[in-house]
Design a protein around this motif. Sequence first.
Motif, mmCIF file in Angstrom:
data_model
loop_
_atom_site.group_PDB
_atom_site.id
_atom_site.type_symbol
_atom_site.label_atom_id
_atom_site.label_comp_id
_atom_site.label_asym_id
_atom_site.label_seq_id
_atom_site.Cartn_x
_atom_site.Cartn_y
_atom_site.Cartn_z
ATOM 1 N N ARG A 205 0.835 -1.205 0.000
ATOM 2 C CA ARG A 205 0.000 0.000 0.000
ATOM 3 C C ARG A 205 0.871 1.258 0.000
ATOM 4 N NH1 ARG A 205 -4.429 0.668 4.655
ATOM 5 N NH2 ARG A 205 -2.556 0.560 5.931
ATOM 6 N N SER A 226 -11.371 4.385 -2.358
ATOM 7 C CA SER A 226 -11.325 3.374 -1.297
ATOM 8 C C SER A 226 -10.510 2.163 -1.739
ATOM 9 C CB SER A 226 -12.745 2.941 -0.913
ATOM 10 O OG SER A 226 -13.414 2.346 -2.018
ATOM 11 N N GLN A 227 -10.613 1.789 -3.017
ATOM 12 C CA GLN A 227 -9.819 0.675 -3.527
ATOM 13 C C GLN A 227 -8.333 1.018 -3.518
ATOM 14 O OE1 GLN A 227 -11.948 0.332 -7.299
ATOM 15 N NE2 GLN A 227 -12.577 -1.751 -6.763
ATOM 16 N N SER A 229 -6.762 2.961 -1.449
ATOM 17 C CA SER A 229 -6.217 3.017 -0.091
ATOM 18 C C SER A 229 -6.335 1.695 0.660
ATOM 19 C CB SER A 229 -6.919 4.122 0.709
ATOM 20 O OG SER A 229 -8.315 3.863 0.806
ATOM 21 N N SER A 230 -7.013 0.717 0.066
ATOM 22 C CA SER A 230 -7.228 -0.563 0.743
ATOM 23 C C SER A 230 -5.987 -1.447 0.677
ATOM 24 C CB SER A 230 -8.405 -1.307 0.104
ATOM 25 O OG SER A 230 -9.603 -0.592 0.260
#
Length: 272
Positions: A205, A226-227, A229-230
């Motif tokens: 990440r 969101s994807q 940062s996941s």
Amino acid sequence: MARFALTVVRHGETRYNKDKILQGQGIDEPLSVTGFRQADAAGMFLSNMKFTHVFSSDLLRAKQTAAAITGKNKFCKDILIKYDARLRERKYGVAEGKPLSDLKAMAKAARQQCPSFTPSGGETLDEVRARAKDFFEFLCQLTLEESQKEVVLDTAGNGLETLEEKSVFPWTNHYNGPEFNSDNDKATKMLDVNILVVSHGAYMRNWIHYFVSELECTLPTTLTKSQLSSVSPNTGVSHFIIKLGNGNIKPEISCVCLNQDAHLVNVDSGNV
């Protein structure tokens, strides 16, 4: 201009992953039964990829995953996996071996957000990113050296087989970028090096954040914030195409897919 493909895979599940316990660098846990199944599934998904180099974190869960992937690959039977400490997971210090909920409680007590909180004895996000940057610059230098070797061999009349991405990449149907669609320019489909890297969730990440924030990596249009940062699922696959110019020109990076997990459809991961 030199070009290389970079495929980054997170290791398979361990029992600590399943129980949401932090491993970091201090807990060298092997893959679980499910983790081996995930690694085999990733290996099948990547079985037609003609990798020229394979690198892995030197922690056991990553080493076992890299071995499973190369074991399924049609072109990696004699390839040497190189283990590199720069690919290790983020060090979590006193939080290693403890539930993720404990880390969140520590961050809350310090009035900080959990992802950016550094427990005592742990690595800061900047320190993790520095490791990732150093390793990426090493890959860029490796590619430049390999491309120069190819020029020398070609000049001597000993042509090398050049990798053609369109024939080996399993996700071309999910990508609409120019690298895969400009059929009139065959040169855009050629690679100097094709690299596989097996690493860890938090590390990956941070590495991807470095690509996006500092190197202005181009992302798929369907990718959400969101994807981005996941944390990748276990054996999630991310793939990038990198173009290297001369001198100090910033590399051009295109993300083909991020945390791809279609190969896990029939694997009962039990992972959250």
